[in-house]
Write a protein that holds these residues in place. Structure first.
Motif, PDB file in Angstrom:
ATOM      1  N   LEU A 185       0.807  -1.216   0.000  1.00  0.00           N
ATOM      2  CA  LEU A 185       0.000   0.000   0.000  1.00  0.00           C
ATOM      3  C   LEU A 185       0.843   1.271   0.000  1.00  0.00           C
ATOM      4  O   LEU A 185       0.299   2.373  -0.110  1.00  0.00           O
ATOM      5  N   ALA A 372      -6.023   2.276   1.019  1.00  0.00           N
ATOM      6  CA  ALA A 372      -5.134   2.805  -0.017  1.00  0.00           C
ATOM      7  C   ALA A 372      -5.532   4.211  -0.435  1.00  0.00           C
ATOM      8  O   ALA A 372      -4.680   5.081  -0.627  1.00  0.00           O
ATOM      9  N   ARG A 401      -1.156   2.999  -7.522  1.00  0.00           N
ATOM     10  CA  ARG A 401      -0.048   2.093  -7.204  1.00  0.00           C
ATOM     11  C   ARG A 401       0.571   1.524  -8.475  1.00  0.00           C
ATOM     12  O   ARG A 401       1.759   1.328  -8.554  1.00  0.00           O
ATOM     13  N   THR A 433      -6.961   1.538  -7.671  1.00  0.00           N
ATOM     14  CA  THR A 433      -6.230   2.786  -7.430  1.00  0.00           C
ATOM     15  C   THR A 433      -5.601   3.330  -8.711  1.00  0.00           C
ATOM     16  O   THR A 433      -5.498   4.542  -8.901  1.00  0.00           O
TER      17      THR A 433
END
Length: 483
Positions: A185, A372, A401, A433
């Motif tokens: 994360l 996250a 990410r 993400t």
């Protein structure tokens, strides 16, 4: 012969006598042919996806990622990679048919093609970070350095601590697997965020510089965290000397390369000016960028950090504008390969709730996604001394990410630390993400930008024609006689 997922058609047992064994000399042209087919697929996916997103007011990088998903392991299986458990692709079926290969021959060609595309993708992200460095302002990065450092540290500590503690407390996951998932994360995908900021013409803004500075530091911290958790997974203990080496190496490299680079930049300009052949500027610049990227990789840092530092250094020279122009076509060729392959490696089948095997992973993934997003979004609200900064933009810019999270998942899976459900949960977190950040950034950057990257709202208000006439008359009446 076992063909894994079955994307290669099995050869009938009576056929092998008709198929020649593929040696290195025969494999070379077929590998080249398969690479060319793969690049055709990559460029079509990138262009179609980018154009669609551009027409609905979304960043084109999002379209490149979606295009990669469509041609990758999740849909058409045109671009796949052996580390994902695949034995071949739909393109390999075509190469097998054209070249008359047996199973081992296809495997050889597939391995060569995958390695070539992976190398081109790595070159793409190196060129992207070099280009981002050129478009960044070193003085501004230094000025926002304390804010960027705080953003980076908070963006690593909060998701890591919350993710690890939550997995242990809420899901009863073991300490080492929870630490590994929490570490996934931490890092931010600088490539994705930087590309979106460039498209929005916000790289040179205060928010853009804080995000880029923090993302670079995040990369360094992410490498250190990965080394720590990998050591923990292998030996059950943390090797302090290895961690200290990484921290010291990162500091010395970044500070030293920028300091020495600024001293040697006049030599670079002189060297370019003295050359009489084509490509003098671009070749000399790439030699410099690749050299720093090599040094970074050699001391166990990311090569992209070296490329970014090279861009920052050359941005201080008189060749900056000219170099920005000549590097753009190179980036247009290589950067889409990176983003499409990121999408192609992403297996969205783990998002299917109808598969009972995915349900546990999806529940854990929901938790990881929340941590996250929140863990990075709050980073914008820890900045001090910047009352007019767009805090949401900074937080949203730190969310993706991308390939960084996939590296953590890959290392954890290969080491046997992560269960299938936890591995799937990390992949889901990476997917969401990565895809949510570009539209969020566009949403919070609402002010229009002109061609020079200036905010329209920051421009001086236009004077109407009557006011201009009154001003002209006043200036004429005040002018001395004889003028």
């Amino acid at each position: 012969m076992n063909y894994g997922s079955g994307y290669l058609s099995p050869i009938h047992p009576v056929w092998p006598t008709l198929l020649a064994e593929v040696d290195e000399a025969e494999a070379g042209p077929l590998i080249l042919a398969s690479v060319l087919l793969s690049l055709i697929t990559v460029y079509i996916a990138a262009k179609v996806g980018g154009e669609v997103c551009a027409r609905i007011n979304l960043p084109s990088v999002l379209g490149e990622l979606v295009g990669g998903v469509i041609v990758g392991v999740s849909a058409l299986h045109l671009i796949v990679f052996p580390e994902g458990g695949e034995i071949g692709s739909t393109l390999m079926n075509f190469i097998q048919m054209v070249g008359g290969l047996d199973g081992e021959g296809v495997r050889t060609v597939f391995q060569g093609e995958s390695e070539a595309i992976s190398v081109l993708a790595e070159l793409g992200v190196i060129i992207l970070l070099f280009e981002i460095g050129l478009e960044s302002d070193l003085e501004e990065l230094i000025r926002v350095g304390p804010q960027a450092a705080i953003v980076a540290i908070v963006g690593v500590v909060v998701p890591f601590a919350a993710g690890t503690a939550g997995l242990i407390a809420l899901f009863g996951i073991g300490t080492i697997p929870a630490v590994f998932a929490g570490a996934a994360l931490t890092a931010t995908s600088i490539g994705i965020t930087a590309k979106v900021l460039a498209e929005l013409q916000r790289l040179s803004s205060k928010e853009g510089q804080i995000i880029i500075g923090a993302a670079v530091l995040d990369d360094v911290l992410g490498i250190i965290v990965l080394a720590v958790v990998a050591s923990l997974a292998k030996t059950g203990e943390i090797e302090i000397t290895n961690v200290a080496f990484l921290i010291g190496g990162a500091a010395v490299f970044l500070i030293g390369s920028i300091f020495l680079g600024r001293l040697l930049s006049p030599v670079f300009v002189t060297l370019v000016d003295q050359q009489k052949t084509r490509g003098d500027l671009i070749i000399t610049s790439l030699v410099f960028a690749f050299s720093l990227a090599f040094i970074a990789a050699a001391i166990q840092l990311e090569a992209i950090l070296g490329a970014f530092a090279a861009g920052l250094i050359l941005a201080e020279t008189s060749k900056r504008k000219e170099l920005e122009e000549v590097i753009t076509p190179v980036a247009d060729i290589l950067v889409p390969v990176f983003f499409v392959t990121v999408g192609a490696r992403t297996d969205i089948s783990v998002l299917n709730p109808l598969d009972p095997a995915n349900r546990e992973g999806l529940i854990i993934a929901t938790f990881l996604v929340v941590i996250a997003i929140i863990g990075k979004t709050i980073t914008g609200f820890v900045i001090f001394g910047q009352p007019d900064v767009n805090r949401l933009a900074i937080g949203f810019g730190m969310i993706p990410r991308g390939e960084v999270g996939l590296v953590f998942a890959g290392v954890g899976s290969a080491s046997g630390v992560l269960s299938e459900s936890l591995d799937a949960a990390i992949i889901v977190m990476v997917i969401i993400t990565t895809f949510i950040a570009p539209p969020l950034l566009r949403m919070v950057f609402k002010d229009p930008v002109d061609g020079d990257g200036q905010l329209e709202s920051a421009k001086q208000p236009m004077v109407d024609s009557s006011s201009q006439a009154d001003l002209s008359v006043a200036q004429t009446s005040e002018a001395p006689e004889g003028t």
